[in-house]
Each structure stands twice: as structure tokens, then as C-alpha cells.
Scaffold this motif. Sequence first.
Motif, short mmCIF file in Angstrom:
data_model
loop_
_atom_site.label_atom_id
_atom_site.label_comp_id
_atom_site.label_asym_id
_atom_site.label_seq_id
_atom_site.Cartn_x
_atom_site.Cartn_y
_atom_site.Cartn_z
N GLY A 98 4.64 68.86 21.38
CA GLY A 98 4.93 68.75 22.81
C GLY A 98 4.02 67.81 23.55
N GLY A 99 3.06 67.22 22.84
CA GLY A 99 2.18 66.26 23.47
C GLY A 99 1.10 66.89 24.33
N VAL A 100 0.74 66.18 25.41
CA VAL A 100 -0.38 66.57 26.27
C VAL A 100 0.15 67.07 27.61
N PHE A 101 -0.43 68.17 28.08
CA PHE A 101 -0.12 68.71 29.40
C PHE A 101 -1.38 68.69 30.26
N ARG A 102 -1.17 68.59 31.57
CA ARG A 102 -2.28 68.43 32.51
C ARG A 102 -2.12 69.41 33.67
N SER A 103 -3.26 69.96 34.13
CA SER A 103 -3.27 70.85 35.28
C SER A 103 -4.27 70.35 36.31
N SER A 104 -3.88 70.39 37.58
CA SER A 104 -4.78 70.00 38.66
C SER A 104 -5.21 71.19 39.50
N ASP A 105 -4.85 72.40 39.07
CA ASP A 105 -5.19 73.60 39.85
C ASP A 105 -5.82 74.67 38.96
N SER A 106 -6.74 74.25 38.14
CA SER A 106 -7.53 75.16 37.29
C SER A 106 -6.69 75.94 36.30
N GLY A 107 -5.58 75.34 35.85
CA GLY A 107 -4.80 75.94 34.79
C GLY A 107 -3.68 76.85 35.23
N ILE A 108 -3.33 76.83 36.52
CA ILE A 108 -2.23 77.67 36.99
C ILE A 108 -0.88 77.01 36.70
N ASN A 109 -0.77 75.73 37.02
CA ASN A 109 0.45 74.97 36.79
C ASN A 109 0.14 73.76 35.91
N TRP A 110 1.14 73.35 35.12
CA TRP A 110 0.94 72.26 34.17
C TRP A 110 2.10 71.27 34.26
N GLU A 111 1.82 70.01 33.91
CA GLU A 111 2.85 69.00 33.80
C GLU A 111 2.64 68.21 32.51
N GLN A 112 3.73 67.81 31.90
CA GLN A 112 3.68 67.01 30.67
C GLN A 112 3.32 65.58 31.04
N VAL A 113 2.32 65.01 30.32
CA VAL A 113 1.84 63.67 30.69
C VAL A 113 1.80 62.73 29.49
N GLY A 114 2.70 62.94 28.53
CA GLY A 114 2.81 61.92 27.50
C GLY A 114 2.65 62.43 26.09
N LEU A 115 2.91 61.49 25.14
CA LEU A 115 2.86 61.76 23.70
C LEU A 115 3.78 62.94 23.37
N THR A 116 4.98 62.93 23.95
CA THR A 116 5.83 64.11 23.98
C THR A 116 6.26 64.62 22.60
N SER A 117 6.32 63.75 21.61
CA SER A 117 6.77 64.20 20.28
C SER A 117 5.60 64.48 19.34
N GLN A 118 4.39 64.35 19.83
CA GLN A 118 3.22 64.45 18.96
C GLN A 118 2.63 65.86 18.97
N THR A 119 2.01 66.21 17.85
CA THR A 119 1.16 67.39 17.77
C THR A 119 -0.28 66.94 18.00
N ILE A 120 -0.90 67.50 19.03
CA ILE A 120 -2.24 67.08 19.45
C ILE A 120 -3.25 68.12 18.97
N TRP A 121 -4.09 67.70 18.04
CA TRP A 121 -5.12 68.60 17.51
C TRP A 121 -6.49 68.39 18.14
N ALA A 122 -6.71 67.26 18.77
CA ALA A 122 -8.04 66.97 19.31
C ALA A 122 -7.90 66.27 20.65
N LEU A 123 -8.76 66.62 21.61
CA LEU A 123 -8.85 65.94 22.89
C LEU A 123 -10.32 65.69 23.20
N LEU A 124 -10.60 64.52 23.77
CA LEU A 124 -11.97 64.18 24.15
C LEU A 124 -11.96 63.45 25.47
#
Length: 407
Positions: free
Chosen positions: A215-241
Motif C-alpha cells: 500500500g506504499g506510504v501513508f502520512r498524518s498531520s494530526d498525530s496519527g488520527i487521520n492518514w492520507e496515501q502519499v505514494g509508492l502505492t504498489s510497494q511494500t515498505i519495510w523501512a523509513l528514515l
Amino acid sequence: MRIIYTILLIVILTISFSKAQWQQVNSGLPGTSVFGLATDGQYIYAGTSNAGVYRSSNQGNNWTSANSGLPSSNAWELFSNNDTLFVGFNGPGAFRSTDHGNTWDTLTVGTLNSSVRGFISNDKYLFAATWGNGVFRSSDGGDNWSVINNGLNYLTFWDIISLGDTLLAADNGGGIYRSTNNGNNWTQSNAGITSLITHRLTTLGNYIFVGTSNGGVFRSSDSGINWEQVGLTSQTIWALLAYDTLLFAGTSSAGIFISYDYGNSWLTFNEGNPLGPVVELMYDSTYIYAATLAGGVYRYNKDNITSADEISTLIPNAFKLYQNYPNPFNPTTKIKYTIPDVGSGLAMTLLKVYDILGNEVVTLVNDYKTAGSHEVEFNADHLASGIYFYKLQAGSFVETKKMILMK
């Protein structure tokens, strides 16, 4: 003109990234499967497959065993905290070292001595997210632990982060769990997330990011209450830095990606990397490091990464309207949009705000805009709380997004 700008982008990125490549730095490691990475400023540490922990005093040029008192199994998670190093094994076992890995103490994380996948600390507690037994908390640096699973329906966790007293934990099936009281109570917090197999969490600026399975990467601007998809939609993401203003994503099959704009767009970042599964990313004073399942440890000199300022001056190749930030907001928020080269050099641009009934509230932009990235601030001090919509019209492009004013 658009072709020229596209060629310019490719040339600049190629020149920048070719200054240095990902270097494989495995001398002394027992194999090419590495799960975890950490640094305490003096050493960097690698969690290996079936051989415990190895460390390097020269930024990965050479590695030596740091396994006194450790089992010969998969060292999955490494965490450095105030000169204390913690390691969690993929299989029961968690350990602590206060002498840079020379010796280790056994930690009993819960009565089952759980398999720890994530450690984090704040100014009150040390937390451990486990694979199969939920989340545990220690108030004495890891000597004693208590289970804090109230509200958790799934107990197989990949990662945990702390935002003061607020915790977010990424679960393998339950998505994101959120606690605002140091883990005393948890609730699922998956609004906007479409893949509930969640992996690594990180923060950058005012955002929280989570990587998911397929599902790629999701992002929240309200401390994790709501999320939006922000890319790499077909990828499995195991690491973020998160490093400086940059965001890196390590994938299960396509190597590494980099974002210069908080996840809005992504570029491949694989020069010299064999595109194997990337399970951990870390940085020190000189390098970005990647732990992979097939190639061991790689490093990349940070000085050879094109700056965000350089990228922001390049011309986008498409119209785009971004989600406002912050959202929800009170009373001001920012709206960003991009204009590509349209031949004439200028694009007639309208940006308007409407209430939930479709009534126009305000016109934010009504002008010819040059190609590039633009941002405008919306002040809703005079409006009532509720749902509003903002619509961008530029050339033949039309897009509308929702925002929430919460006073």
C-alpha cells in the motif's frame, strides 16, 4: 519546453547521484542478511541472521562480533538510548548493554520473554513492541516490564514511536494503534489507511509516516488520527528514515526511494544498490546506511545527495493540488499546488474555497501563474467549524479536496 525541463531534471539528478554510489560494507559480517542497524556515536551496530550483533568502529569498513552473552539467532531490532544499547531477537529474547556491546544483560519482557520488534523511549518510560504478545512498558530502564495491552485486538507489532505521552504502534494486521496516555489505553487509528499490515513508523517535520504492505506510504498531520496515501502505492515498505528534510523508504523488492517534499513525490535512489529487500535505514555524521536481506550493509555519503532546495527549483511536469496542511486546522492552513510548463509560460489559475453547501467562501488565487510550485495560506478565523472544500482550476485541470476547520 516541457521536454527541456524534464531533460534538465534527469541530468541534474544523474550528475548528483553519480558522485557517489551505495557501497557494500560487509567485511567481517557472517553473512548478507542484516535486519537491524543502530549507532551510539562511537560504533555502528548490525543485527545479523543467526549470528547476533556485530559492530564497527570505522563506519562499516570492518565488523567484529559483539555477541558475549547473546544467542546465535536473528537480531531483529537495535535501539540506542543514552549510551545504553538494546537488542530484540526474532524469537524470544531481549538484551541490554551499557558497554557498547562488550557484555549483555538479559531482559525479561513479559512473562513469555517476548520477541521484540521495536523499542522506543520518552522522558518517562521505555517501551517494547513485540511480535505476538503486544506492548510492554518499563519505568526502570528495562529491569522490570508490565504489559499494556488494554484496547489492543492484534498483538503482532512491527514498530512503535513516541510523541511525548502519545504512542503510535504499527501492527501486522490491525494497522495503527494510538495511545495518548503512555499506553494505558489504545485505540485503532486507521482513518484513510487502506493496508492494515503496517511496518515502520517515522516523523518528519509536522508529519508522521508509516510504511505498509502493498500500500506504499501513508502520512498524518494530526498525530496519527487521520492518514492520507502519499505514494509508492504498489510497494511494500519495510523501512523509513527521516534525515534533515528528506524522507527515505526501503522496499521489499525495489530498493530505496527518496522524497524531497514530505512524501508528495518520490525518486528512485538505488545507484550501486542491487535492489534487494531493504529492512532498515539509519544515518550517522557521514553516511546513510541500509540493511538488506540479500546484500548485507550498504552506505551512501550524505554530501552527495541533491538538496531539497535544488529540487524545489525544478519545473514540475503536471498540475497537482495537494492536501492542505495542517488538516484539521484552526484557523489557518496552507494549500500547495504545482503548475507545469504550459507553453505560453503562464497558466490562468483559480483557487476557491466553498462551504459544505457549495457556496463560495473566498477566492484565494485568481491570476496567471508561472510554472513551478506555489503555496497560499487560507485564514478561516471568521468562519464556523465544519467541512470545507477547495478547488483548483488551471488550464484544463480541475481538482477539489476536502478540509476540516475545527475550532
